[in-house]
Write a protein that holds these residues in place. Structure first.
Motif, mmCIF file in Angstrom:
data_model
loop_
_atom_site.group_PDB
_atom_site.id
_atom_site.type_symbol
_atom_site.label_atom_id
_atom_site.label_comp_id
_atom_site.label_asym_id
_atom_site.label_seq_id
_atom_site.Cartn_x
_atom_site.Cartn_y
_atom_site.Cartn_z
ATOM 1 N N GLU A 17 2.615 13.452 -6.932
ATOM 2 C CA GLU A 17 2.230 14.679 -6.225
ATOM 3 C C GLU A 17 2.452 15.920 -7.102
ATOM 4 O OE1 GLU A 17 0.974 15.340 -3.114
ATOM 5 O OE2 GLU A 17 1.164 13.451 -2.004
ATOM 6 N N LEU A 18 2.488 15.724 -8.422
ATOM 7 C CA LEU A 18 2.631 16.865 -9.336
ATOM 8 C C LEU A 18 1.307 17.101 -10.061
ATOM 9 C CD1 LEU A 18 6.104 16.159 -11.038
ATOM 10 C CD2 LEU A 18 5.598 17.831 -9.241
ATOM 11 N N ALA A 19 1.145 18.328 -10.537
ATOM 12 C CA ALA A 19 -0.040 18.621 -11.342
ATOM 13 C C ALA A 19 0.080 17.878 -12.685
ATOM 14 C CB ALA A 19 -0.139 20.120 -11.582
ATOM 15 N N GLY A 20 -1.047 17.622 -13.310
ATOM 16 C CA GLY A 20 -1.098 16.805 -14.531
ATOM 17 C C GLY A 20 -0.080 17.183 -15.593
ATOM 18 N N GLU A 21 0.014 18.478 -15.852
ATOM 19 C CA GLU A 21 0.908 18.924 -16.912
ATOM 20 C C GLU A 21 2.376 18.626 -16.576
ATOM 21 O OE1 GLU A 21 1.637 23.145 -19.101
ATOM 22 O OE2 GLU A 21 -0.380 22.789 -18.284
ATOM 23 N N GLN A 22 2.733 18.882 -15.296
ATOM 24 C CA GLN A 22 4.111 18.622 -14.857
ATOM 25 C C GLN A 22 4.417 17.118 -14.903
ATOM 26 O OE1 GLN A 22 4.379 20.649 -11.030
ATOM 27 N NE2 GLN A 22 6.055 21.883 -11.821
ATOM 28 N N MET A 23 3.428 16.311 -14.539
ATOM 29 C CA MET A 23 3.606 14.856 -14.594
ATOM 30 C C MET A 23 4.014 14.456 -16.015
ATOM 31 S SD MET A 23 3.002 13.266 -11.621
ATOM 32 C CE MET A 23 2.588 11.557 -11.923
ATOM 33 N N LEU A 24 3.296 15.008 -16.977
ATOM 34 C CA LEU A 24 3.564 14.665 -18.385
ATOM 35 C C LEU A 24 4.938 15.166 -18.833
ATOM 36 C CD1 LEU A 24 0.049 15.353 -19.972
ATOM 37 C CD2 LEU A 24 1.095 13.127 -19.448
ATOM 38 N N ALA B 146 6.134 9.344 4.383
ATOM 39 C CA ALA B 146 5.732 9.137 2.988
ATOM 40 C C ALA B 146 5.875 7.675 2.574
ATOM 41 C CB ALA B 146 6.565 10.027 2.069
ATOM 42 N N ASP B 147 7.027 7.077 2.867
ATOM 43 C CA ASP B 147 7.329 5.772 2.270
ATOM 44 C C ASP B 147 6.973 4.580 3.145
ATOM 45 O OD1 ASP B 147 8.187 7.316 0.237
ATOM 46 O OD2 ASP B 147 10.327 6.994 0.556
ATOM 47 N N VAL B 148 7.122 4.708 4.456
ATOM 48 C CA VAL B 148 6.736 3.594 5.328
ATOM 49 C C VAL B 148 5.248 3.690 5.648
ATOM 50 C CG1 VAL B 148 7.186 2.368 7.488
ATOM 51 C CG2 VAL B 148 9.068 3.513 6.314
ATOM 52 N N GLU B 149 4.784 4.893 5.980
ATOM 53 C CA GLU B 149 3.382 5.071 6.362
ATOM 54 C C GLU B 149 2.470 5.324 5.153
ATOM 55 O OE1 GLU B 149 2.049 5.024 9.608
ATOM 56 O OE2 GLU B 149 3.981 4.247 10.243
ATOM 57 N N GLY B 150 3.044 5.641 4.016
ATOM 58 C CA GLY B 150 2.256 5.856 2.802
ATOM 59 C C GLY B 150 1.346 7.078 2.842
ATOM 60 N N MET B 151 1.781 8.136 3.522
ATOM 61 C CA MET B 151 0.936 9.326 3.636
ATOM 62 C C MET B 151 1.147 10.298 2.474
ATOM 63 S SD MET B 151 0.944 10.213 7.661
ATOM 64 C CE MET B 151 -0.093 9.255 8.774
ATOM 65 N N SER B 152 0.133 11.115 2.222
ATOM 66 C CA SER B 152 0.229 12.129 1.166
ATOM 67 C C SER B 152 1.022 13.330 1.682
ATOM 68 C CB SER B 152 -1.169 12.586 0.753
ATOM 69 O OG SER B 152 -1.733 13.375 1.788
ATOM 70 N N TYR B 153 1.507 14.167 0.754
ATOM 71 C CA TYR B 153 2.280 15.344 1.151
ATOM 72 C C TYR B 153 1.432 16.267 2.042
ATOM 73 C CZ TYR B 153 5.978 14.188 -2.241
ATOM 74 O OH TYR B 153 7.004 13.585 -2.929
ATOM 75 N N GLU B 154 0.151 16.319 1.743
ATOM 76 C CA GLU B 154 -0.717 17.197 2.524
ATOM 77 C C GLU B 154 -0.843 16.706 3.972
ATOM 78 O OE1 GLU B 154 -3.950 18.431 0.049
ATOM 79 O OE2 GLU B 154 -5.075 19.095 1.818
ATOM 80 N N GLU B 155 -1.000 15.402 4.128
ATOM 81 C CA GLU B 155 -1.077 14.840 5.487
ATOM 82 C C GLU B 155 0.237 15.077 6.237
ATOM 83 O OE1 GLU B 155 -3.599 10.789 5.532
ATOM 84 O OE2 GLU B 155 -2.232 10.918 3.819
ATOM 85 N N ILE B 156 1.352 14.893 5.528
ATOM 86 C CA ILE B 156 2.662 15.076 6.165
ATOM 87 C C ILE B 156 2.866 16.545 6.561
ATOM 88 C CG2 ILE B 156 5.168 14.860 5.840
ATOM 89 C CD1 ILE B 156 4.516 12.580 3.818
#
Ligand SMILES: [Zn+2]
Lengths: 148, 194
Positions: A17-24, B146-156
């Motif tokens: 859930e991080l932007a590409g640069e932060q991931m790196l 996030a971990d059991v349901e596998g949702m994205s941060y935006e959905e949460i």
């Protein structure tokens, strides 16, 4: 990237859930820093354990009992339902219309418009924003428990 | 005119009842499992599921069919759950305050604990569930989604009616709490060494 910064980003890195640069940047830090790599591995394990929790089959009767609860309206709950709110609004508006009509029959009466506004103010919150289960909750959290 | 509007509204809800019944049949297993992870016991989870669907049906006229029903349902469930936990915490605080010096509420608490343990029900007593139970409800909800349901941060964020930044922080703190809980109570089993 220092350790404090890297540690704060580990979960988001794990979830991609991080932007590409932060991931790196985090990836690079984890290659070079053992304590952060250990921390990352333990967070990854927690996530993995949670994602592997077994699915539990509900009681065979749960669906039927829930349907019963949903479609058998109880009088106590009816008063709070949106339909009840509309009925209340309808009668309140009818009263307001009566007030306006009465005012029109007596020209130059300044009471009519405020009367209508008053009724609207009384009624609309109930229908528009009252008892809203979706509009977010207003948690009453003591400062001592609030952490974010 | 208003009377007919009210009739149309009630009629509209009745018309959508088959749709609601179908969505409920499709989603109740998932909803039960979500509730079970939030509450930790099947009795409490069943209550939460029922309350959630009752409220969802009452507000079904607001549901937009182009959006996932489960996300909408979870938004309601999460609100009820967090409110419940907060209410119980307040009640506990009050009863402790009132019993200062008498010890009365401790006895009540012990009786309740006995009654609970006597119930034959699915209680998820595994370490992970105990860890979840020890967390504050916002952290627990975010981590489970996030971990059991596998949702994205935006959905949460959508479900919890908050920002993605807050979700990120809740998930991170929640996982760290869980990790520390497991390491402290089950030393040697969960530690990761270099
Ligand atoms: Zn580091």
């Amino acid at each position: 990237m220092n350790c404090t910064r890297a540690k704060s980003l580990l979960s988001a890195y794990l979830d991609r859930e991080l932007a590409g640069e932060q991931m790196l940047d985090v990836q690079q830090h984890l290659r070079e820093c053992t304590p952060c790599a250990v921390e990352f591995e333990s967070l990854r394990r927690v996530k993995q354990m949670l994602s592997q929790t077994p699915v539990v089959e509900p009681d065979a009767d749960l669906l039927r009992r829930t349907q019963e609860a949903v479609f058998t309206s109880k009088p106590a709950k009816l008063t709070k339902s949106p339909a009840a709110g509309l009925v209340a609004m309808a009668s309140a508006l009818a009263a307001a219309v009566l007030a306006v009509t009465a005012a029109q029959n007596t020209p130059h009466s300044p009471a009519a418009v405020p009367a209508l506004r008053q009724v609207e103010a009384k009624v609309s919150p109930m229908v528009v924003s009252g008892s809203d289960p979706l509009g977010g909750y207003a948690p009453v959290i003591p400062a001592s428990v609030r952490r974010d | 005119m208003i009377a007919s509007w009210v009739r149309t509204f009630v009629q509209g809800r009745e018309d959508r009842r088959p749709l609601f019944e179908r969505l409920m049949t499709e989603s109740y297993r998932q909803a039960f499992n979500m509730a079970l992870r939030l509450c930790g016991s099947s009795t409490e989870a069943e209550d939460l599921v029922q309350e959630t669907y009752v409220r969802a049906y009452r507000f079904f006229y607001r549901y937009d069919e182009t959006l996932p029903f489960v996300s909408w349902l979870y938004r309601i469930m999460v609100n009820i759950h967090i409110d419940d936990v907060r209410r119980r915490q307040r009640l506990r605080t009050v009863s402790l305050d009132q019993s200062t010096g008498t010890g009365g509420s401790w006895e009540v608490g012990d009786k309740n604990a006995l009654a609970d343990s006597a119930l034959m029900e699915t209680t998820l007593e595994e370490p992970l569930q105990l860890g979840l139970k020890s967390m504050n409800p916002e952290f627990r909800t975010a981590v489970v989604l996030a971990d059991v349901e596998g949702m994205s941060y935006e959905e949460i964020a959508e479900i919890m009616d908050t920002s993605v930044g807050t979700v990120r922080s809740r998930i991170h703190r929640g996982r760290r709490q869980l990790k520390e809980y497991l390491e402290r109570l089950y030393p040697g089993q969960y530690e990761v060494t270099a």
